[in-house]
Design a protein around this motif. Structure first.
Motif, PDB file in Angstrom:
ATOM      1  N   HIS A  71       0.848  -1.165  -0.129  1.00  0.00           N
ATOM      2  CA  HIS A  71      -0.356   0.101   0.073  1.00  0.00           C
ATOM      3  C   HIS A  71       0.942   1.449  -0.255  1.00  0.00           C
ATOM      4  O   HIS A  71       0.376   2.344  -0.026  1.00  0.00           O
ATOM      5  CB  HIS A  71      -1.038  -0.184   1.082  1.00  0.00           C
ATOM      6  CG  HIS A  71      -1.932  -0.873   1.241  1.00  0.00           C
ATOM      7  ND1 HIS A  71      -2.795  -1.435   2.173  1.00  0.00           N
ATOM      8  CD2 HIS A  71      -2.774  -2.039   0.238  1.00  0.00           C
ATOM      9  CE1 HIS A  71      -3.983  -2.408   2.221  1.00  0.00           C
ATOM     10  NE2 HIS A  71      -3.528  -2.992   0.740  1.00  0.00           N
ATOM     11  N   SER A  73       3.132   4.146  -1.873  1.00  0.00           N
ATOM     12  CA  SER A  73       3.222   4.175  -2.656  1.00  0.00           C
ATOM     13  C   SER A  73       5.073   5.422  -2.975  1.00  0.00           C
ATOM     14  O   SER A  73       5.013   5.613  -2.016  1.00  0.00           O
ATOM     15  CB  SER A  73       2.291   5.200  -3.224  1.00  0.00           C
ATOM     16  OG  SER A  73       2.000   6.560  -2.773  1.00  0.00           O
ATOM     17  N   ARG A  74       5.298   4.726  -4.232  1.00  0.00           N
ATOM     18  CA  ARG A  74       6.831   5.997  -4.175  1.00  0.00           C
ATOM     19  C   ARG A  74       6.125   7.962  -3.831  1.00  0.00           C
ATOM     20  O   ARG A  74       6.561   8.478  -2.698  1.00  0.00           O
ATOM     21  CB  ARG A  74       7.317   5.956  -5.603  1.00  0.00           C
ATOM     22  CG  ARG A  74       7.581   6.922  -5.901  1.00  0.00           C
ATOM     23  CD  ARG A  74      10.445   6.882  -5.364  1.00  0.00           C
ATOM     24  NE  ARG A  74      10.192   8.047  -5.441  1.00  0.00           N
ATOM     25  CZ  ARG A  74      11.644   7.731  -6.367  1.00  0.00           C
ATOM     26  NH1 ARG A  74      11.468   6.831  -6.653  1.00  0.00           N
ATOM     27  NH2 ARG A  74      12.351   8.674  -6.046  1.00  0.00           N
ATOM     28  N   GLU A  75       5.393   8.050  -4.225  1.00  0.00           N
ATOM     29  CA  GLU A  75       4.657   9.051  -3.805  1.00  0.00           C
ATOM     30  C   GLU A  75       4.778  10.450  -2.399  1.00  0.00           C
ATOM     31  O   GLU A  75       4.936  10.766  -1.312  1.00  0.00           O
ATOM     32  CB  GLU A  75       3.208   9.489  -4.848  1.00  0.00           C
ATOM     33  CG  GLU A  75       3.512   9.617  -5.934  1.00  0.00           C
ATOM     34  CD  GLU A  75       3.097   8.643  -6.532  1.00  0.00           C
ATOM     35  OE1 GLU A  75       2.828   7.254  -5.817  1.00  0.00           O
ATOM     36  OE2 GLU A  75       3.915   8.309  -7.441  1.00  0.00           O
ATOM     37  N   GLU A 104      11.420   0.176  -4.430  1.00  0.00           N
ATOM     38  CA  GLU A 104      11.074   1.541  -5.339  1.00  0.00           C
ATOM     39  C   GLU A 104      12.084   2.230  -4.740  1.00  0.00           C
ATOM     40  O   GLU A 104      12.379   2.382  -6.306  1.00  0.00           O
ATOM     41  CB  GLU A 104      10.031   2.738  -4.392  1.00  0.00           C
ATOM     42  CG  GLU A 104       9.062   2.557  -3.636  1.00  0.00           C
ATOM     43  CD  GLU A 104       8.231   2.239  -5.261  1.00  0.00           C
ATOM     44  OE1 GLU A 104       8.661   2.890  -6.414  1.00  0.00           O
ATOM     45  OE2 GLU A 104       6.874   2.003  -5.164  1.00  0.00           O
TER      46      GLU A 104
END
Length: 185
Positions: A71, A73-75, A104
């Motif tokens: 769950h 994320s890179r963001e 990532e």
């Protein structure tokens, strides 16, 4: 229902319906991260701890719901890139983020969060050791570190300042890291 609650309900519904990836790289590292999820302190909570007394939430605006390692994320890692030090009191949180950071980082070695994450793992190693008593957990932790090391290419500088992690490194680059770390001391 308020807009905020509606957004949270939709986000949580999306997160809970996200399936586990099939054939993930380094499944032992993923299993270790899963074992420690959801994290006691997630990235947003760590950001709030960072600004305790000053930050009234203006720097922690990105909502997250990290129930499982996939769950993350890179963001999320870019937005909350320098907060891992505020997870040291809950070392299970650091283990939860091992897989997402390594994954990532493999996708893009310019991930800024990786260096600070390694330093925090090193600083918290004594607190992590009780969580790594089982042989497969210790092996998965070392595998995650070696995964990051091998992706780094010739830039192993962050490992030079991690004396607790260096003994866990194996493979072709490990000896070079050990030699360079000795020169730095």
């Amino acid at each position: 229902m308020s807009r905020r609650k509606d957004r949270k309900r939709r986000r949580d519904g999306w997160v809970s319906s996200t399936p586990r990836p099939e054939n993930p790289p380094h499944p032992a590292v993923l299993a270790l991260s899963e074992k420690h999820g959801p994290p006691p302190i997630d990235l947003r909570q760590a950001e709030l701890l960072d600004g305790f007394g000053y930050n009234k939430g203006e720097y922690a605006k990105r909502p997250i719901a990290h129930n499982m390692p996939w769950h993350v994320s890179r963001e999320d890692l870019d937005y909350y890139r320098s907060v891992f030090a505020f997870m040291c009191d809950e070392p299970g949180s650091l283990l939860f983020y091992l897989y997402p950071v390594a994954l990532e980082f493999e996708r893009d070695p310019t991930l800024e969060a990786s260096d600070g994450f390694l330093y925090c793992l090193d600083m918290s190693y004594e607190e992590l050791r009780p969580l790594l008593r089982e042989a497969e957990d210790a092996a998965a932790f070392a595998e995650g570190l070696n995964w990051i090391l091998n992706v780094r290419g010739p830039d192993w500088a962050p490992f030079y300042q991690c004396p607790n992690l260096i003994p866990l490194l194996t493979g072709e680059h490990a000896e070079q890291v050990r030699l360079q770390a000795q020169r730095w001391r």
